[in-house]
Design an enzyme around this catalytic site. Structure first.
Site, PDB file in Angstrom:
ATOM      1  N   HIS A 272     -22.575 -28.384 -21.499  1.00 56.19           N
ATOM      2  CA  HIS A 272     -22.777 -27.184 -22.321  1.00 56.19           C
ATOM      3  C   HIS A 272     -24.020 -26.416 -21.859  1.00 56.19           C
ATOM      4  O   HIS A 272     -24.023 -25.195 -21.806  1.00 56.19           O
ATOM      5  CB  HIS A 272     -22.982 -27.568 -23.792  1.00 56.19           C
TER       6      HIS A 272
ATOM      7  N   GLY B 148     -15.891 -23.931 -20.045  1.00 58.97           N
ATOM      8  CA  GLY B 148     -15.855 -24.968 -19.010  1.00 58.97           C
ATOM      9  C   GLY B 148     -14.460 -25.133 -18.415  1.00 58.97           C
ATOM     10  O   GLY B 148     -13.459 -25.003 -19.110  1.00 58.97           O
TER      11      GLY B 148
ATOM     12  N   VAL C   9     -19.085 -30.345 -15.102  1.00 56.76           N
ATOM     13  CA  VAL C   9     -20.323 -31.103 -14.869  1.00 56.76           C
ATOM     14  C   VAL C   9     -19.994 -32.586 -15.068  1.00 56.76           C
ATOM     15  O   VAL C   9     -19.332 -32.954 -16.048  1.00 56.76           O
ATOM     16  CB  VAL C   9     -21.445 -30.662 -15.837  1.00 56.76           C
TER      17      VAL C   9
ATOM     18  N   LEU D  48     -18.361 -34.772 -18.089  1.00 55.76           N
ATOM     19  CA  LEU D  48     -19.101 -34.852 -19.357  1.00 55.76           C
ATOM     20  C   LEU D  48     -18.243 -34.285 -20.490  1.00 55.76           C
ATOM     21  O   LEU D  48     -17.560 -33.276 -20.330  1.00 55.76           O
ATOM     22  CB  LEU D  48     -20.416 -34.080 -19.264  1.00 55.76           C
ATOM     23  N   SER D  49     -18.277 -34.968 -21.626  1.00 61.15           N
ATOM     24  CA  SER D  49     -17.505 -34.556 -22.801  1.00 61.15           C
ATOM     25  C   SER D  49     -18.143 -35.174 -24.035  1.00 61.15           C
ATOM     26  O   SER D  49     -18.658 -36.305 -23.977  1.00 61.15           O
ATOM     27  CB  SER D  49     -16.064 -35.065 -22.673  1.00 61.15           C
TER      28      SER D  49
END
Ligand code: PAF
Length: 307
Positions: free
Chosen positions: A45, A156, A185, A193-194
């Site tokens: 983010h 994203g 990312v 990434l999450s």
């Protein structure tokens, strides 16, 4: 620290002075960027915010866990809400404003009687296992666009289908907003990434990078080998088995054209007609469960047309 607004009217009033104003350095008009999020922010983010800063004079980050995009039995109630930590993280990347509305502020009537349907593109992939999900995304993003009226919005690419649907929304509803898709990312071991990665236990977290590794392996094979349709299909089946054997339950694993429009589904009936140019940009998309976490990933690949 970013300034926080919970009310639509207060945010609008704060943004009004920027509209139509010249940027003293460039001489062009000042630009407002929106980064829509559901909070529980991670480096992915923050990278969206960094990108937004490069494209605009003022950056608004929305933080709203949107009930209309969660289905019955999904993780709406347990979705992590970490507003204070999020605001502190946003300060490190110089976000200007945070818009964190309540559900009542966003939806005077819930479910809203007005809908924004995402159409055919939403019926596939995540839309198949999460019916109505993209209609929920469609309405909340339309509302955020109307509230913030940004010049640019950043999303994203991990949510590749969502990005395609938002581009469609901007086209079909004539929003004058530039949509930027930001690269995925990843953690050092390759896991995308999450916010949902935190549902993984320690053992699952060790296994999770397999998803990215397998997509890379498949992309490499698709790129480097002159594969027939049959070989491509069996390669996809092999990838399916390898991911499953690692401990995942696959929701879908598909190869599509990069627009997601003309579907090339190697695992179902092959459609060579739509695939008649020499080289083609394809995307491999996966959604798979590992314990409590449903993980998404994708990999773009340019291949020679299978013979
Ligand atoms: O990607 C997300 O976090 C959400 O789907 C979005 C775009 C913020 C809409 O709620």
């Amino acid at each position: 620290m970013p300034t926080i607004y919970h009310d639509i009217s207060a945010l609008r009033a704060a943004l009004q002075p920027y509209r139509g104003q010249k940027n003293s350095q460039s001489g062009g008009l000042q630009r407002i960027a929106l980064v829509p999020t559901m909070g529980n922010l991670h480096d992915g983010h923050l990278e969206l915010v960094r990108i937004a800063k490069r494209h605009a004079d003022v950056v608004v980050v929305s933080i709203f866990v949107n009930p209309t995009q969660f289905g019955v039995g999904e993780d709406f109630d347990s979705y992590p809400r970490t507003l204070d930590k999020d605001i502190a993280k946003l300060a490190t990347v110089d976000a200007d404003y945070v818009f964190a509305p309540s559900i009542d502020e966003m939806y005077p009537v819930l479910p809203p009687p007005t809908s924004v349907l995402a159409g055919d593109i939403a019926a596939q992939l995540c839309g198949q296992s999460r019916p109505g999900h993209f209609d929920g995304v469609g309405i909340v993003v339309s509302k955020l666009f109307n509230i913030v009226q940004p010049d640019v919005a950043v999303f994203g690419q991990k949510d590749y289908q969502q990005l395609a649907i938002i581009k469609q929304l901007v086209r079909d509803l004539s929003y004058s907003i530039e949509i930027i898709g930001a690269p995925i990312v990843r953690a050092d071991d390759g896991l995308a990434l999450s916010s949902r990665n935190q549902y993984l236990n320690a053992t699952e977290r060790q296994i999770a990078p397999v998803l990215h590794q397998e997509l890379q392996r498949l992309a490499h094979r698709l790129k480097s080998d002159e594969l027939s349709w049959q070989q491509t299909e069996s390669l996809l089946a092999e990838t399916y088995t390898r991911i499953t054997n690692a401990g995942f339950t696959i929701d879908y694993l598909e190869i599509k054209t990069d627009e997601l429009g003309s579907i090339v589904n190697y695992s179902a009936s092959l459609n060579t007609e739509k695939f008649n140019i020499e080289r083609k940009d394809l995307i491999i998309l996966v959604a798979a469960w590992l314990g409590r976490a449903r993980l998404l990933d994708n990999q773009l690949v340019t291949v020679n047309q299978p013979s």
